[in-house]
Design a protein around this motif. Structure first.
Motif, PDB file in Angstrom:
ATOM      1  N   ALA A 116       0.871  -1.188   0.000  1.00 16.76           N
ATOM      2  CA  ALA A 116       0.000   0.000   0.000  1.00 16.76           C
ATOM      3  C   ALA A 116       0.898   1.225   0.000  1.00 16.76           C
ATOM      4  CB  ALA A 116      -0.902  -0.003   1.229  1.00 16.76           C
ATOM      5  N   MET A 117       0.693   2.087  -0.983  1.00 16.35           N
ATOM      6  CA  MET A 117       1.547   3.285  -1.114  1.00 16.35           C
ATOM      7  C   MET A 117       0.965   4.188  -2.198  1.00 16.35           C
ATOM      8  SD  MET A 117       4.614   1.166  -2.924  1.00 16.35           S
ATOM      9  CE  MET A 117       4.317  -0.188  -1.820  1.00 16.35           C
ATOM     10  N   HIS A 118       1.574   5.358  -2.402  1.00 21.69           N
ATOM     11  CA  HIS A 118       1.117   6.227  -3.482  1.00 21.69           C
ATOM     12  C   HIS A 118       1.308   5.546  -4.837  1.00 21.69           C
ATOM     13  CE1 HIS A 118       0.216   9.832  -1.235  1.00 21.69           C
ATOM     14  NE2 HIS A 118      -0.360  10.209  -2.372  1.00 21.69           N
ATOM     15  N   THR A 119       0.460   5.899  -5.795  1.00 15.65           N
ATOM     16  CA  THR A 119       0.489   5.247  -7.109  1.00 15.65           C
ATOM     17  C   THR A 119       1.890   5.301  -7.724  1.00 15.65           C
ATOM     18  OG1 THR A 119      -1.799   5.895  -7.395  1.00 15.65           O
ATOM     19  CG2 THR A 119      -0.619   5.250  -9.380  1.00 15.65           C
ATOM     20  N   GLU A 120       2.539   6.483  -7.625  1.00 15.44           N
ATOM     21  CA  GLU A 120       3.860   6.626  -8.259  1.00 15.44           C
ATOM     22  C   GLU A 120       4.867   5.683  -7.608  1.00 15.44           C
ATOM     23  OE1 GLU A 120       1.905   9.105  -7.362  1.00 15.44           O
ATOM     24  OE2 GLU A 120       1.400   9.868  -9.363  1.00 15.44           O
ATOM     25  N   MET A 121       4.777   5.565  -6.280  1.00 16.43           N
ATOM     26  CA  MET A 121       5.702   4.653  -5.574  1.00 16.43           C
ATOM     27  C   MET A 121       5.426   3.211  -5.990  1.00 16.43           C
ATOM     28  SD  MET A 121       5.758   6.093  -1.680  1.00 16.43           S
ATOM     29  CE  MET A 121       7.056   5.088  -0.996  1.00 16.43           C
ATOM     30  N   TRP A 122       4.150   2.864  -6.133  1.00 16.02           N
ATOM     31  CA  TRP A 122       3.767   1.506  -6.520  1.00 16.02           C
ATOM     32  C   TRP A 122       4.237   1.189  -7.941  1.00 16.02           C
ATOM     33  CZ3 TRP A 122       2.994  -3.220  -5.559  1.00 16.02           C
ATOM     34  CH2 TRP A 122       2.233  -4.044  -6.389  1.00 16.02           C
ATOM     35  N   LEU A 123       4.054   2.173  -8.850  1.00 18.96           N
ATOM     36  CA  LEU A 123       4.414   1.918 -10.255  1.00 18.96           C
ATOM     37  C   LEU A 123       5.898   2.120 -10.517  1.00 18.96           C
ATOM     38  CD1 LEU A 123       1.304   3.508 -12.030  1.00 18.96           C
ATOM     39  CD2 LEU A 123       1.786   1.093 -11.566  1.00 18.96           C
ATOM     40  N   ASN A 124       6.611   2.677  -9.561  1.00 22.27           N
ATOM     41  CA  ASN A 124       8.053   2.877  -9.736  1.00 22.27           C
ATOM     42  C   ASN A 124       8.729   1.544 -10.080  1.00 22.27           C
ATOM     43  OD1 ASN A 124      10.955   3.011  -8.812  1.00 22.27           O
ATOM     44  ND2 ASN A 124      10.327   5.146  -8.563  1.00 22.27           N
ATOM     45  N   GLN A 125       9.639   1.608 -11.058  1.00 24.22           N
ATOM     46  CA  GLN A 125      10.252   0.362 -11.533  1.00 24.22           C
ATOM     47  C   GLN A 125      10.942  -0.408 -10.409  1.00 24.22           C
ATOM     48  OE1 GLN A 125       9.418  -0.566 -14.674  1.00 24.22           O
ATOM     49  NE2 GLN A 125      10.178  -2.533 -13.908  1.00 24.22           N
ATOM     50  N   ALA A 126      11.522   0.336  -9.457  1.00 30.29           N
ATOM     51  CA  ALA A 126      12.218  -0.339  -8.344  1.00 30.29           C
ATOM     52  C   ALA A 126      11.216  -1.202  -7.561  1.00 30.29           C
ATOM     53  CB  ALA A 126      12.857   0.700  -7.427  1.00 30.29           C
ATOM     54  N   VAL A 139       6.342 -15.797  -2.907  1.00 28.75           N
ATOM     55  CA  VAL A 139       5.569 -14.906  -2.029  1.00 28.75           C
ATOM     56  C   VAL A 139       4.277 -14.534  -2.772  1.00 28.75           C
ATOM     57  CG1 VAL A 139       5.537 -12.611  -0.953  1.00 28.75           C
ATOM     58  CG2 VAL A 139       7.625 -13.987  -0.919  1.00 28.75           C
ATOM     59  N   ARG A 140       3.137 -14.607  -2.069  1.00 34.29           N
ATOM     60  CA  ARG A 140       1.861 -14.250  -2.721  1.00 34.29           C
ATOM     61  C   ARG A 140       1.605 -12.771  -2.525  1.00 34.29           C
ATOM     62  NH1 ARG A 140      -2.672 -17.365  -0.348  1.00 34.29           N
ATOM     63  NH2 ARG A 140      -3.951 -16.243  -1.837  1.00 34.29           N
ATOM     64  N   LEU A 141       1.353 -12.101  -3.642  1.00 33.03           N
ATOM     65  CA  LEU A 141       1.145 -10.661  -3.595  1.00 33.03           C
ATOM     66  C   LEU A 141      -0.322 -10.347  -3.815  1.00 33.03           C
ATOM     67  CD1 LEU A 141       2.801  -7.707  -4.237  1.00 33.03           C
ATOM     68  CD2 LEU A 141       1.443  -8.146  -6.287  1.00 33.03           C
ATOM     69  N   MET A 142      -0.894  -9.517  -2.937  1.00 29.79           N
ATOM     70  CA  MET A 142      -2.249  -9.046  -3.179  1.00 29.79           C
ATOM     71  C   MET A 142      -2.137  -7.660  -3.798  1.00 29.79           C
ATOM     72  SD  MET A 142      -5.488  -8.713  -0.675  1.00 29.79           S
ATOM     73  CE  MET A 142      -7.112  -8.497  -1.408  1.00 29.79           C
ATOM     74  N   GLU A 143      -2.610  -7.526  -5.020  1.00 30.89           N
ATOM     75  CA  GLU A 143      -2.535  -6.239  -5.729  1.00 30.89           C
ATOM     76  C   GLU A 143      -3.219  -5.152  -4.900  1.00 30.89           C
ATOM     77  OE1 GLU A 143      -1.637  -5.080  -8.933  1.00 30.89           O
ATOM     78  OE2 GLU A 143      -0.538  -6.957  -9.283  1.00 30.89           O
ATOM     79  N   PRO A 144      -2.630  -3.967  -4.814  1.00 34.10           N
ATOM     80  CA  PRO A 144      -3.336  -2.907  -4.092  1.00 34.10           C
ATOM     81  C   PRO A 144      -4.629  -2.526  -4.811  1.00 34.10           C
ATOM     82  CG  PRO A 144      -1.159  -2.162  -4.857  1.00 34.10           C
ATOM     83  CD  PRO A 144      -1.335  -3.560  -5.358  1.00 34.10           C
ATOM     84  N   ALA A 145      -5.579  -1.994  -4.058  1.00 30.93           N
ATOM     85  CA  ALA A 145      -6.840  -1.538  -4.653  1.00 30.93           C
ATOM     86  C   ALA A 145      -6.629  -0.143  -5.239  1.00 30.93           C
ATOM     87  CB  ALA A 145      -7.922  -1.509  -3.593  1.00 30.93           C
ATOM     88  N   SER A 146      -7.567   0.265  -6.108  1.00 30.89           N
ATOM     89  CA  SER A 146      -7.537   1.618  -6.661  1.00 30.89           C
ATOM     90  C   SER A 146      -8.518   2.480  -5.900  1.00 30.89           C
ATOM     91  CB  SER A 146      -7.979   1.585  -8.126  1.00 30.89           C
ATOM     92  OG  SER A 146      -6.863   1.527  -8.956  1.00 30.89           O
ATOM     93  N   ARG A 158      -4.004   1.742  -2.810  1.00 30.08           N
ATOM     94  CA  ARG A 158      -4.734   1.635  -1.533  1.00 30.08           C
ATOM     95  C   ARG A 158      -4.635   0.222  -0.956  1.00 30.08           C
ATOM     96  NH1 ARG A 158      -9.207   4.630   0.278  1.00 30.08           N
ATOM     97  NH2 ARG A 158     -10.338   2.749   0.855  1.00 30.08           N
ATOM     98  N   LEU A 159      -4.632   0.131   0.360  1.00 27.77           N
ATOM     99  CA  LEU A 159      -4.717  -1.187   0.993  1.00 27.77           C
ATOM    100  C   LEU A 159      -6.137  -1.715   0.771  1.00 27.77           C
ATOM    101  CD1 LEU A 159      -3.088  -3.193   2.836  1.00 27.77           C
ATOM    102  CD2 LEU A 159      -4.368  -2.232   4.757  1.00 27.77           C
ATOM    103  N   PRO A 160      -6.299  -2.941   0.238  1.00 27.03           N
ATOM    104  CA  PRO A 160      -7.653  -3.469   0.037  1.00 27.03           C
ATOM    105  C   PRO A 160      -8.438  -3.557   1.348  1.00 27.03           C
ATOM    106  CG  PRO A 160      -6.028  -4.816  -1.098  1.00 27.03           C
ATOM    107  CD  PRO A 160      -5.263  -3.866  -0.224  1.00 27.03           C
ATOM    108  N   GLU A 163     -12.018  -7.401   4.686  1.00 30.23           N
ATOM    109  CA  GLU A 163     -12.610  -8.706   4.315  1.00 30.23           C
ATOM    110  C   GLU A 163     -11.972  -9.269   3.047  1.00 30.23           C
ATOM    111  OE1 GLU A 163     -15.500  -5.476   3.593  1.00 30.23           O
ATOM    112  OE2 GLU A 163     -14.143  -5.815   5.244  1.00 30.23           O
ATOM    113  N   ASP A 164     -11.560  -8.361   2.133  1.00 27.54           N
ATOM    114  CA  ASP A 164     -10.919  -8.851   0.899  1.00 27.54           C
ATOM    115  C   ASP A 164      -9.540  -9.441   1.208  1.00 27.54           C
ATOM    116  OD1 ASP A 164     -13.135  -8.008  -0.462  1.00 27.54           O
ATOM    117  OD2 ASP A 164     -12.294  -6.047  -0.967  1.00 27.54           O
ATOM    118  N   ILE A 165      -8.823  -8.813   2.134  1.00 29.58           N
ATOM    119  CA  ILE A 165      -7.493  -9.337   2.508  1.00 29.58           C
ATOM    120  C   ILE A 165      -7.666 -10.724   3.144  1.00 29.58           C
ATOM    121  CG2 ILE A 165      -5.462  -9.022   3.983  1.00 29.58           C
ATOM    122  CD1 ILE A 165      -5.823  -6.015   3.707  1.00 29.58           C
TER     123      ILE A 165
END
Ligand code: FMN
Length: 380
Positions: A116-126, A139-146, A158-160, A163-165
């Motif tokens: 969960a983080m700002h969109t730019e941080m999430w999409l950052n290549q790093a 490791v299982r990744l749960m995609e952040p929500a929009s 956004r953190l989902p 109940e979804d988590i």
């Protein structure tokens, strides 16, 4: 299930409070390990009150316990929510510089991360590269929500919802979507208004089996016959007393039934309605009760049916006796155990099917987990 919930220092850390409550309400044992920075966003007292245990972040406190190894080894599942960009980078690089990352690296438990983080941080290549590295390691990744982020902006990051988590964390469990019926304890057949024919089954094995099935993702119904022990959360419980009440409560469909209850083989023909007096003398006329698990197996051919056989014999004889019962009752498997198991924490059982006999030994908790793994393989 024993869940290690890691919380890192993002704005969504406060949402972890709901996660602790939601997981605990489902009966899971939640151990919370925040990073130092997470405690800037959510207070220790909140986490301690909701989880019911002291919160630690310091690797070098209580060193004699080697806490990070203990935490890692005691977890059945590790869930990191929210996971910061910084955490993902440290985890991907294997940098173990705090209690949480040391516990994760010291564990064989499956790990789920919820970034969960700002969109730019999430999409950052790093960040994206770190996520790919972690996923490539299982490791299982749960995609952040929009949606709405910290400020006025919105987008993915956004953190989902809680109940979804929880649904995501439970979705790969072997008994997800299955209904397991467990009977536990011992029936009591009345002699008069205050006396009964009973047995010394504590119900512990049935309770552990119900918990193990719940932790494997099943919807569990526990039929508890005269159990004094505390009953687990996240499980539907029906309390019964006699063989007839147990039979009635068992009259339902399920994917698997585990007949851990010790059922009286006899009942008193005509129980006395009042209290018998010593001076009256006593002659009991007993009649055999029905074989509940055999009847259940006959009426529910699509359910996996597991019976128990209790005998004071050598392990080889126990397997023979269990196999005999398997054919007599037409059940899927019989768990053979010896008298020492009654009321004890430890047990040694033989899990006997038509083709196989598997010996399982250890605490009733450990053996129950192994039994549920075998049962989940038997459910189609
Ligand atoms: C107000 C505020 C909000 C923050 N929110 C986030 C966030 O949502 N996600 C994130 O990855 N970092 C966020 N950060 C940055 C982290 O706090 C920072 O990277 C920190 O080092 C993370 O530490 P940790 O991963 O050890 O918990 C935020 C920082 C501040 C000051």
């Amino acid at each position: 299930m024993r869940i290690l919930l890691g919380i890192t220092g993002g704005i969504a850390a406060y949402k972890a409070a709901n996660l602790i409550r939601g997981l605990s309400e489902l009966g899971h044992q939640v151990t919370v390990v925040p990073t130092e920075n997470a405690l800037r966003f959510i207070g220790k007292p909140t986490l301690e009150a909701l989880s019911g245990h002291a919160i630690e972040t310091d690797m070098y406190e209580d060193v004699a316990q080697v806490r990070h190894v203990e935490l890692g080894q005691q977890a059945d599942l590790i869930l990191i929510a929210p996971a910061t960009a910084s955490f993902l980078a440290r985890y991907a690089a294997g940098i173990a510089d705090d209690l949480m990352l040391n516990a994760i690296l010291a564990s064989n438990a499956p790990v789920i991360v919820c970034p969960a983080m700002h969109t730019e941080m999430w999409l950052n290549q790093a960040t994206q590269d770190n996520v790919s590295t972690l996923e490539s390691r299982g490791v299982r990744l749960m995609e952040p929500a929009s949606g709405r982020l910290t400020g006025d902006d919105s987008g993915p990051g956004r953190l989902p919802e809680t109940e979804d988590i929880i649904a995501f964390a439970m979705q790969d469990l072997p008994l997800k979507g299955k209904h397991v019926l467990v009977t536990a304890g011992g029936t009591r057949e009345p002699i008069d208004a205050v006396r009964y024919i009973g047995n010394s089954s504590s119900g512990r094995m049935g309770i552990e089996l119900a918990k193990a099935a719940r932790d494997a993702g099943a919807q569990v119904s526990l039929i508890a016959a005269n159990i004094d022990l505390p009953l687990p959360k996240g499980i539907e419980v029906t309390r019964v007393g006699t063989v007839d009440e147990l039979e009635l409560a068992m009259d339902r469909d399920c994917d698997a039934i585990i007949m851990a209850a010790a059922v009286s083989d006899f009942r008193v023909q005509n129980p006395y309605l009042g209290k018998l007096k010593r001076s009256d003398g006593l002659n009991l006329e007993l009649t055999p009760t029905k074989d509940l698990i055999a009847n259940f197996a006959a009426n529910h051919p699509n359910s996996v049916s597991i019976a128990f056989a209790l005998a004071e014999e050598t392990q080889e004889r126990l397997i023979e006796i269990a196999r005999g019962k398997l054919w007599d009752k037409s059940v899927t498997a019989v768990i053979g155990n010896s008298f020492e198991a009654l009321g004890s924490q430890e047990t040694l059982v033989q899990f006997v099917t038509k083709d196989d006999a598997v010996e399982l030994t250890g605490s009733k908790t450990e053996v129950s987990k192994s039994i549920i793994e075998l049962v989940s393989k038997l459910i189609k």
